[in-house]
Design an enzyme around this catalytic site. Sequence first.
Site, mmCIF file in Angstrom:
data_model
loop_
_atom_site.group_PDB
_atom_site.id
_atom_site.type_symbol
_atom_site.label_atom_id
_atom_site.label_comp_id
_atom_site.label_asym_id
_atom_site.label_seq_id
_atom_site.Cartn_x
_atom_site.Cartn_y
_atom_site.Cartn_z
ATOM 1 N N GLY A 631 0.799 -1.219 0.000
ATOM 2 C CA GLY A 631 0.000 0.000 0.000
ATOM 3 C C GLY A 631 0.832 1.268 0.000
ATOM 4 N N GLU A 632 2.091 1.170 0.369
ATOM 5 C CA GLU A 632 2.944 2.348 0.450
ATOM 6 C C GLU A 632 3.424 2.729 -0.944
ATOM 7 O OE1 GLU A 632 7.081 3.721 2.678
ATOM 8 O OE2 GLU A 632 5.997 1.936 3.341
ATOM 9 N N ALA A 633 3.298 4.006 -1.287
ATOM 10 C CA ALA A 633 3.617 4.463 -2.640
ATOM 11 C C ALA A 633 5.081 4.257 -2.976
ATOM 12 C CB ALA A 633 3.241 5.947 -2.785
ATOM 13 N N LYS A 635 7.111 1.960 -1.967
ATOM 14 C CA LYS A 635 7.363 0.550 -2.262
ATOM 15 C C LYS A 635 6.862 0.193 -3.657
ATOM 16 C CE LYS A 635 7.311 -1.089 2.533
ATOM 17 N NZ LYS A 635 6.742 -2.060 3.484
ATOM 18 N N ILE A 636 5.654 0.691 -4.005
ATOM 19 C CA ILE A 636 5.128 0.431 -5.344
ATOM 20 C C ILE A 636 6.061 1.040 -6.388
ATOM 21 C CG2 ILE A 636 3.184 0.856 -6.909
ATOM 22 C CD1 ILE A 636 1.352 0.923 -4.481
#
Length: 1685
Positions: A631-633, A635-636
């Site tokens: 969910g963390e931007a 990480k994406i």
Amino acid sequence: MSSSQNLGGATRCGRVIGPSLDKIIKNAAWRKHTFLVSACKSVLDKLETLSDSPDPSSPLFGLSTSDSDAVLQPLLLSLDTGYAKVIEPALDCSFKLFSLSLLRGEVCSSSPDSLLYKLIHAICKVCGIGEESIELAVLRVLLAAVRSPRILIRGDCLLHLVRTCYNVYLGGFNGTNQICAKSVLAQIMLIVFTRSEANSMDASLKTVNVNDLLAITDKNVNEGNSVHICQGFINDVITAGEADPPPDFLLVLQGPEEEEDDGASTSKIREDGFLLFKNLCKLSMKFSSQENTDDQILVRGKTLSLELLKVVIDNGGPIWRSDERFLNAIKQFLCLSLLKNSALSVMSIFQLQCAIFTTLLRKYRSGLKSEVGIFFPMLVLRVLENVLQPSFLQKMTVLSLLENICHEPNLIVDIFVNFDCDVESPNIFERIVNGLLKTALGPPPGSSTTLSPVQDITFRHESVKCLVSIIKAMGTWMDQQLSMSESLLPKSLENEAPVDNHSSPNEEDGTTTDHDFHPDLSSESSDAATLEQRRAYKIELQKGITLFNRKPSKGIEFLISCKKVGNSPDEVVSFLRNTTGLNATMIGDYLGEREEFPMKVMHAYVDSFDFKEMNFGEAIRFFLRGFRLPGEAQKIDRIMEKFAERFCKCNPNSFSSADTAYVLAYSVIMLNTDAHNIMVKEKMTKADFIRNNRGIDDGKDLPEEYLGALYDQVVINEIKMSSDSSAPESRQSNGLNKLLGLDGILNLVYWTQTEEKAVGANGLLIKHIQEKFRSKSGKSESAYHVVTDVAILRFMVEVSWGPMLAAFSVTLDQSDDRLAAVECLRGFRYAVHITAVMGMQTQRDAFVTSMAKFTNLHCAGDMKQKNVDAVKAIISIAIEDGNHLQDAWEHILTCLSRIEHLQLLGEGAPSDASYFSSSETEEKKALGFPNLKKKGALQNPVMMAVVRGGSYDSSAIGPNIPGLVKQDQINNFIANLNLLDQIGSFQLNNVYAHSQRLKTEAIVAFVKALCKVSMSELQSPTDPRVFSLTKLVEIAHYNMNRIRLVWSRIWSILSDFFVSVGLSENLSVAIFVMDSLRQLSMKFLEREELANYNFQNEFLRPFVIVMQKSSSAEIRELIVRCISQMVLSRVSNVKSGWKSVFKVFTTAAADERKNIVLLAFETMEKIVREYFSYITETEATTFTDCVRCLITFTNSKFTSDVSLNAIAFLRFCALKLAEGGLVWNEKGRSSSPGTPLTDDHAPNTQNFMDADENISYWVPLLTGLSKLTADSRPAIRKSSLEVLFNILKDHGHIFSRTFWIGVFSSVIYPIFNSVWGENDLLSKDEHSSFPSTFSPHPSGVSWDAETSAMAAQSLVDLFVSFFTVIRSQLSSVVSLLASLIRNPAQGPTVAGVGALLRLADELGGSFSEDEWKEIFLAVKEAASLTLSSFMKTLRTMDDVPDEETLSDQDFSNEDDVDEDSLQTMSYVVARTKSHITVQLQVVQVVTDLYQNNQQSLLASHVTVILEILSTISSHAHQLNSDLILQKKMRRACSILELSEPPMLHFENDTHQNYLDILQDLLTYNPGVSLELSIESQLITVCVQLLKMYLKCTLFQGSELEETRQPKNWILPMGATSKEEAAARSPLVVAVLKALRELKRDSFKRYAPTFFPLLVELVRSEHSSSQVPQVLSTVFHTCMGPMMGE
């Protein structure tokens, strides 16, 4: 026409067919059936002309082939008419022909023109006419046809026959017909598959049980007695077919034509079985059509197919279980059927599936490991683990399934071994147990459930029942394996257990488990160690997965650390992609981490994908199917950045740069979320998507068609994980199912199928499962393991004991249902049995403790029937599993103790505490407890405590809480006590009596536990009890006949217990225990003990320890009386027990109570006087203990009579010893007696060892008397000294030289220890090691003159008496006497002088030169040691001021001297006086020795003598010449008012003796004189003495050399000088006389030396007139003549 009985002619077939044709003719319609009638008549006529003539190729018995066709033609015509009245006789005739085996041949579709094919086909066809009776008749005929051993119906014909029966069942006119059809089908299955198993048409057939067929389905069609009708129907057909076929008819099928094809025809039987099985499976997989979704006919058909499959599977024999083709058929068709039908909600289908699966488990599991691993969670665990909203019937079915499989113990173990210990398989056994636990505990509090209270209770009880069955099965398997191992079966036979051991009770044929028949097919024997490793690996891997699903980084670190995953990024990627059970979200989180290692893993993960020739949408979908984006931007961002790089690398021409792919990937992810998230209300349009992605390709736009197509792909088909694609979105996958890889399979189960297309929709999933089966079958993990090592149960118990304990405990605690409680207690018993036998202490103790708590004996007021049942169960455990309970015995015995206590209270018997009470409770003691079962019981404290109850762990039954107990509490308590009446005293006592059957380790543990319980009883502060103590005495009696090794271990525990309790502060308890010990000892002493055993001694050891440690005089007196009674009453039986007896009396001899000492000595006296021979009858070492005991009595401080008598007994013992009174010495010469001394304080017996070890038994006696010589009482000291030397003198002749050496070192020398001084003169003796560590006398004991003289003279007498034997001890004896001489005390000195002189006088003539030298050297050493130590003493006077530093008034002023100086002065003065005395004694001894033995002395001896005298005289002169010392001495004596030390006298005496010996040598021993230059020594001494005299008379301190010139004046002598001159005058006279007696030549030679001194004497002032007179004589007689020459 003739009667029907004669119709058909003479043939056997004719007699069957004729009546039927006649009936057809009668029933036929003449106009409609004219042709039929004429045909029947024609056949009848023909039959009349035929006779039996066998034709090998004819299908009908006794007729030719052509005749057969003609005869059977009317039957075919009749069946084709469709007219019931005609069909019935035709069917009846067919039935008879088939039943009597008059027809034969193969019926198959490949020969449609054959007569039998037409007949069967016609019979099947007539079912369609719709007549009820015809249906039954057709069923009857078809079953008879199949039953016939002469007809083989094959292929499509067999299927057609089955389908006909199938249709009758589905569309029958009534329930009876339907049940009959079902029964016929089942019977057909039995026939076909039984023949396939046997590969023969003549196999023995079983009859189907109709009632069993209705156990699951068709109960609603049972019309009254339909079951009985159908059973009779089947039985009639089978019975009719049992008639023996015509014997000649067998040749048709076994003819030469068929023999060549025999193998093929034989295989045809099994081919038919496979074909039928496959088609049944296909029938069971038919689903409803879209037009008719609720097709009950189809459901019934499916159900019937499953029922028939169940019949086939249930009756499969060992051949089917080992046949690879049939196993493959099960995997390919039956398992597929189970898969497809698992989604149906029809209860009967589910029940049948469970029944089939149960049979597969029991019979075919070894070949279906992978399938079982799938179906068990799908069918069983899914339902079992559904606690909140289960289907009642489904769950009851599953519980029944579990209970059934537990009937086969091997099955439970195999499930655990092959699944729970397999890394690739689910933990089936663990999940079963945990699921049953959840069911037993019921829905969690506060949760909503669809269950009614009754259903919930039913589930709880059934689940507990299943758990009990599981633990029972485990125990049964363990017992079987242990019994087989005990019977010493060969290892290879361990897998082949007896048939009835592993068969299900429901199987009448007693078939065994599948792996028993083919252990080599798909199973392998595995040992517990290998399985343990697999199990440990699996547990650790699952732990890592669980940790990963919580904290991914920690999980990876853990897996790498325990080497489950490699430490390289590629290996971690392989783990993430291929391991089931990983949380997809956590995988995404881990891949998005920014730490170095997770980043490397993420890069490796992305690089592991190949996106070549994929469009962008497919690539991102393919990439994201294995994990869920975090969910963390950030990480994406990292993941998409790497994805874009990889995509561009695989497709270099796709975009201008990786940035384009990165932005587009991000945009696609956002689009996917926007399109498929229900929370987003305004969805993104295609135009919005295209607009958002403008200019992303290096400032250029991507083609709108491309973006539009990408938009459509994402919106229409959501990008999601592959595991989410097969299940509805609303259904969340279970974590445990995911961990086991069962998500996809259970999704199929959850899917509600309503159309046939649904099967196609899930076809991919089914195909995937089948591929999974095939992939697993090739792995080593798919091998089926068979274990015979019971150690595997340890791992099973570790998994199951917690849930079982919780389920049993909660149910037993919460439920008052008697059956449930009994079931739980059974579970406890089985669990204790397994854990006890397997040695699992923690688990065993947990179960036993729980049971003990559930007895509620600690809180009897709340007792119920289930608690009494728990007590009974505990007693049963004690009887049945006593050999393995170990520490758990304590809980069981505690319960028995509490039961007895409660029963006594209920009977009104007085408490044990009343016997231990003090006098203040005598009134209560007299009254005892009232009968509690009567109303109005007294408020007794003990009873109130019991009524209140307490915790299980409390030592007493209940805490002593103040306050009265209410009457209703008492009434309730009394009512509950009535429940305990169910447990009789016999049952309680049986546990203790059974102890004699326990094995070695078990009885030891039992005794240990009973001791603990008894200790807690006795230590109770409010209510001490002796129940367990009395039981201890009982079991000791029961087990007294055990072998010595075992009994020794038992007694070791009992001994410590008796000692501990015997030292109790409660005197009454201690007395009771000691009396119990006495009873045991008396019983034991009744048994004979052989020689050299030590057990009696061990048995009586508690008496010894308590005697030694008890502070209670009453206990000590009791022990003395007990020992006395036992010994005197069993004296002939006492052997090794004498050791303990004497130890007790030894302790009593040193007791501080006079009555105890006298009591013990009284018995001791009797033993020695009357039973001395018994003491040493077995072991002579007991003589040592006896002597030691007597010696202790000699030290008694109460009365000298005891001591003197003891000494007298010692002499008596010595006499017995000398006379050979040790009977053992004669009986046991062949064996060594061992070390006779065991006392830690005994001397080193090695000193005494010689060839005859028995002589060493003198040692304790002699050493004991030696110790007594230091007694403070003169009478004892004198008596012991006298007895000791008398014994040595009287019996010394039996001692060897070696023993004598030991006697001197350890007995005699220590006597004089107190007078030796600081330095041991024996240290230089060759035997110095003997006494070096032995000092029996306390230092500081002084002897009087009489004792010293007696000891010294006795020593000399002894030495003289045995001189020839102990000659080597001369130097030591002389040193000892020399030590006496130098003793400061007058008594030892005189004694030493006298003894040494007597020794020389008695043995002087026997001494050798070296021995004389040893004597003089010993004296010399004694003197020199004294001199050196004395000089050290004098140095302490250095700090004392002399008179020159003091004024006259201070000289004798004591006030100016400190305390330390006064003590120093006093000590030095006394020491000087004693020193002078010792030196004078040495001089006296030397002089006397010389004078008495001068004829025996040689020059070497004289040299030593002169050295001694010279040394002492020089020392005396040195002392007397030290003016400062003299002044200090004078001042000290003045202050202390003491006489001064006689230093001048000391000097004169020593010089006088020295001078006398020199003169004597010169006069009487000229040879020695000449050799030693005695004359020169004499002149030197004389000159020295003259100078000393002149120094005090003439020069008064000035040096002689300085005053050679005469003075003009002479001062008169002072008073001091006059005194000294007077004292020295006799010595000067002796010197002058010695000079006068010199020979003329000698005088002349030495005259220049002493003449000046003579002249000075003339000038001196003399105190004695004798000096001038003798001087004058010297001048006249010697000097005058010489000067005249």
